[in-house]
Design a protein around this motif. Structure first.
Motif, mmCIF file in Angstrom:
data_model
loop_
_atom_site.group_PDB
_atom_site.id
_atom_site.type_symbol
_atom_site.label_atom_id
_atom_site.label_comp_id
_atom_site.label_asym_id
_atom_site.label_seq_id
_atom_site.Cartn_x
_atom_site.Cartn_y
_atom_site.Cartn_z
ATOM 1 N N TRP A 318 1.274 6.444 -0.883
ATOM 2 C CA TRP A 318 0.008 7.006 -1.338
ATOM 3 C C TRP A 318 -0.378 6.543 -2.749
ATOM 4 O O TRP A 318 -1.261 7.115 -3.382
ATOM 5 N N ALA A 319 0.285 5.526 -3.251
ATOM 6 C CA ALA A 319 -0.098 4.987 -4.559
ATOM 7 C C ALA A 319 -1.395 4.196 -4.425
ATOM 8 O O ALA A 319 -1.715 3.682 -3.347
ATOM 9 N N ARG A 320 -2.107 4.091 -5.533
ATOM 10 C CA ARG A 320 -3.364 3.334 -5.534
ATOM 11 C C ARG A 320 -3.338 2.343 -6.701
ATOM 12 O O ARG A 320 -3.262 2.742 -7.869
ATOM 13 N N ILE A 321 -3.394 1.073 -6.359
ATOM 14 C CA ILE A 321 -3.315 -0.006 -7.346
ATOM 15 C C ILE A 321 -4.656 -0.744 -7.311
ATOM 16 O O ILE A 321 -5.030 -1.288 -6.267
ATOM 17 N N ALA A 322 -5.371 -0.782 -8.446
ATOM 18 C CA ALA A 322 -6.743 -1.282 -8.390
ATOM 19 C C ALA A 322 -7.153 -1.972 -9.690
ATOM 20 O O ALA A 322 -6.441 -1.950 -10.692
ATOM 21 N N ASN A 323 -8.331 -2.591 -9.623
ATOM 22 C CA ASN A 323 -9.044 -3.090 -10.811
ATOM 23 C C ASN A 323 -8.207 -4.072 -11.630
ATOM 24 O O ASN A 323 -8.017 -3.902 -12.818
ATOM 25 N N MET A 324 -7.724 -5.135 -10.958
ATOM 26 C CA MET A 324 -6.992 -6.218 -11.630
ATOM 27 C C MET A 324 -5.690 -5.714 -12.263
ATOM 28 O O MET A 324 -5.315 -6.091 -13.370
ATOM 29 N N THR A 325 -5.006 -4.857 -11.558
ATOM 30 C CA THR A 325 -3.638 -4.503 -11.935
ATOM 31 C C THR A 325 -2.733 -5.683 -11.598
ATOM 32 O O THR A 325 -2.811 -6.246 -10.502
ATOM 33 N N ILE A 326 -1.881 -6.070 -12.531
ATOM 34 C CA ILE A 326 -0.951 -7.175 -12.304
ATOM 35 C C ILE A 326 0.465 -6.642 -12.493
ATOM 36 O O ILE A 326 0.839 -6.257 -13.604
ATOM 37 N N LEU A 327 1.240 -6.612 -11.412
ATOM 38 C CA LEU A 327 2.629 -6.175 -11.492
ATOM 39 C C LEU A 327 3.516 -7.413 -11.593
ATOM 40 O O LEU A 327 3.456 -8.297 -10.739
ATOM 41 N N GLY A 328 4.341 -7.484 -12.636
ATOM 42 C CA GLY A 328 5.277 -8.589 -12.767
ATOM 43 C C GLY A 328 6.381 -8.508 -11.732
ATOM 44 O O GLY A 328 6.360 -7.674 -10.816
ATOM 45 N N GLU A 329 7.359 -9.362 -11.869
ATOM 46 C CA GLU A 329 8.487 -9.386 -10.938
ATOM 47 C C GLU A 329 9.287 -8.087 -11.030
ATOM 48 O O GLU A 329 9.499 -7.552 -12.113
ATOM 49 N N ASP A 330 9.722 -7.562 -9.864
ATOM 50 C CA ASP A 330 10.649 -6.426 -9.816
ATOM 51 C C ASP A 330 10.084 -5.209 -10.553
ATOM 52 O O ASP A 330 10.766 -4.571 -11.349
ATOM 53 N N VAL A 331 8.825 -4.895 -10.265
ATOM 54 C CA VAL A 331 8.206 -3.673 -10.808
ATOM 55 C C VAL A 331 8.168 -2.630 -9.698
ATOM 56 O O VAL A 331 7.873 -2.953 -8.543
ATOM 57 N N HIS A 332 8.470 -1.395 -10.046
ATOM 58 C CA HIS A 332 8.523 -0.336 -9.041
ATOM 59 C C HIS A 332 7.577 0.804 -9.420
ATOM 60 O O HIS A 332 7.749 1.455 -10.454
ATOM 61 N N VAL A 333 6.565 0.992 -8.577
ATOM 62 C CA VAL A 333 5.550 2.026 -8.793
ATOM 63 C C VAL A 333 5.913 3.232 -7.932
ATOM 64 O O VAL A 333 6.107 3.110 -6.718
ATOM 65 N N SER A 334 6.024 4.391 -8.553
ATOM 66 C CA SER A 334 6.434 5.605 -7.839
ATOM 67 C C SER A 334 5.344 6.079 -6.872
ATOM 68 O O SER A 334 4.193 5.610 -6.909
ATOM 69 N N ASP A 335 5.696 7.029 -6.021
ATOM 70 C CA ASP A 335 4.761 7.592 -5.050
ATOM 71 C C ASP A 335 3.574 8.248 -5.763
ATOM 72 O O ASP A 335 3.723 8.834 -6.849
#
Length: 361
Positions: A318-335
């Motif tokens: 149920w996470a929401r990633i938007a608007n030019m979010t850039i996750l680098g290598e091995d990034v962990h976004v919680s619920d």
């Protein structure tokens, strides 16, 4: 036939992805961006590619060595000990580029993506008999660029105008060149700009010609242009009815899915999405205008739009990633986390919402 790819630079505009890999090895449409160029060069008979490089040459060469035999092309390296601009690297690699055949050689900027009409460029170069050919592309706002002023009938370049305030033309340098060996005699081994010093001199002698690039073109060296470039690239695959594009009830528009990726039930994917090798997309996920790189997992009911998910990352349920979010290598976004335009450096864990664009270090 030979080619030189300008690989210099630290890729700062594409961080945090370039903190893990040199920019030319960052995945674009499920393969390192430089491979798009090398494969296009191989297709028109180039037998050796020289990489003009000043940053992490060992990483680059070690990675590309495995592709040498696969693609059937020789890949060598010309290393700068100091930055030499866009022309100096040609002087440094002179002995690698000249083989006595008198054949012209290609020069490409490493972060340009297009349909690479190199066969047409060879024919154009032979037809005009000049010393150098450059590819140009049309833009909507020429005042933001250096404009190439040329004879529309013959392609002969008259002059270059940097960020013109009045309209002088709408064609800009596309970073793809075909040069006779004689051009190397014009370049000294020092920091030099091919665009601002070498090409204007050749144009003054009426020996520089420009070919208008058919199809799309994009400099994908920064995230927003990377996402735009992906859309243009996938659209070009659609126009050629490429079998690479995915299909199915969960697919909307143009989507690339690596054959080793897994997609759960009830997803809605597209338009303009690339899902890399080994990715796991769990059930109920929504993806649009984004890249999910190798080995990443997107958990149930997450929503990702206009963003880039770096290698081996995880996006929670149920996470929401938007608007030019850039996750680098091995990034962990919680619920249940919302990220609005965050730039997250490698090996981080995001446990709270990011409501405004910021860099997470």
């Amino acid at each position: 036939m030979k080619a030189l790819i300008l690989v210099g630079g630290f890729g700062t505009r594409l961080r945090p992805l370039t903190l893990s890999f040199p920019k030319p090895l960052v995945d674009f449409a499920n393969k390192p961006m430089i491979l798009h160029q090398i494969e296009a060069l191989k297709a028109v008979g180039v037998t050796e590619v020289v990489l003009a490089i000043n940053y992490q040459p060992e990483v680059m060469l070690n990675f590309l060595k495995e592709f040498e035999s696969k693609i059937g092309i020789k890949i060598t390296c010309s290393r700068e000990t100091e930055p030499l601009g866009t022309a100096g690297p040609l002087a440094l690699a002179r002995d690698k580029l000249i083989d006595g055949s008198g054949e012209p050689f290609f020069v490409l900027n490493s972060d340009v993506i297009s349909e690479f009409p190199l066969k047409e460029m060879i024919e154009f170069h032979k037809s005009h008999g000049g010393e150098a050919s450059i590819m140009v592309t049309k833009v909507d706002e020429p005042s933001k660029y250096g404009v190439v002023v040329l004879d529309e009938q013959t392609g002969k370049v008259d002059k270059f105008v940097e960020k013109p305030r009045i309209f002088v033309g709408n064609k800009i340098n596309a970073g793809i060149y075909l040069l006779n060996p004689a051009v190397l005699d014009r370049i000294q081994l020092r920091p030099t700009s091919i665009e601002k010093e070498v090409f204007p001199n050749i144009a003054a002698e009426n020996k520089l010609y420009a070919m208008v690039l058919p199809g799309f073109w994009m400099d994908i060296g920064q995230p927003r242009d990377y996402i735009t470039g992906l859309r243009l690239y996938l659209d070009s695959l659609r126009k050629t009815s490429s079998p690479m594009l995915a299909s199915g009830p969960e697919i909307v528009g143009n989507v690339l899915v690596d054959e080793t990726a897994q997609i759960g039930e009830g997803c809605l994917i597209g338009p303009d999405v690339a899902i890399g090798p080994g990715c796991v997309i769990e059930s109920g996920v929504r993806l649009s205008r984004c890249t999910v790189m190798r080995g990443s997992r997107i958990k149930q009911h997450a929503c990702i739009s206009s963003s880039i998910v770096g290698w081996h990352s995880t996006v929670g349920q149920w996470a929401r990633i938007a608007n030019m979010t850039i996750l680098g290598e091995d990034v962990h976004v919680s619920d249940e986390i919302y990220s609005n335009g965050a730039v997250v450096l490698p090996h981080k864990e995001i446990k709270s919402n990011i409501l405004h664009p910021e860099i997470v270090m």
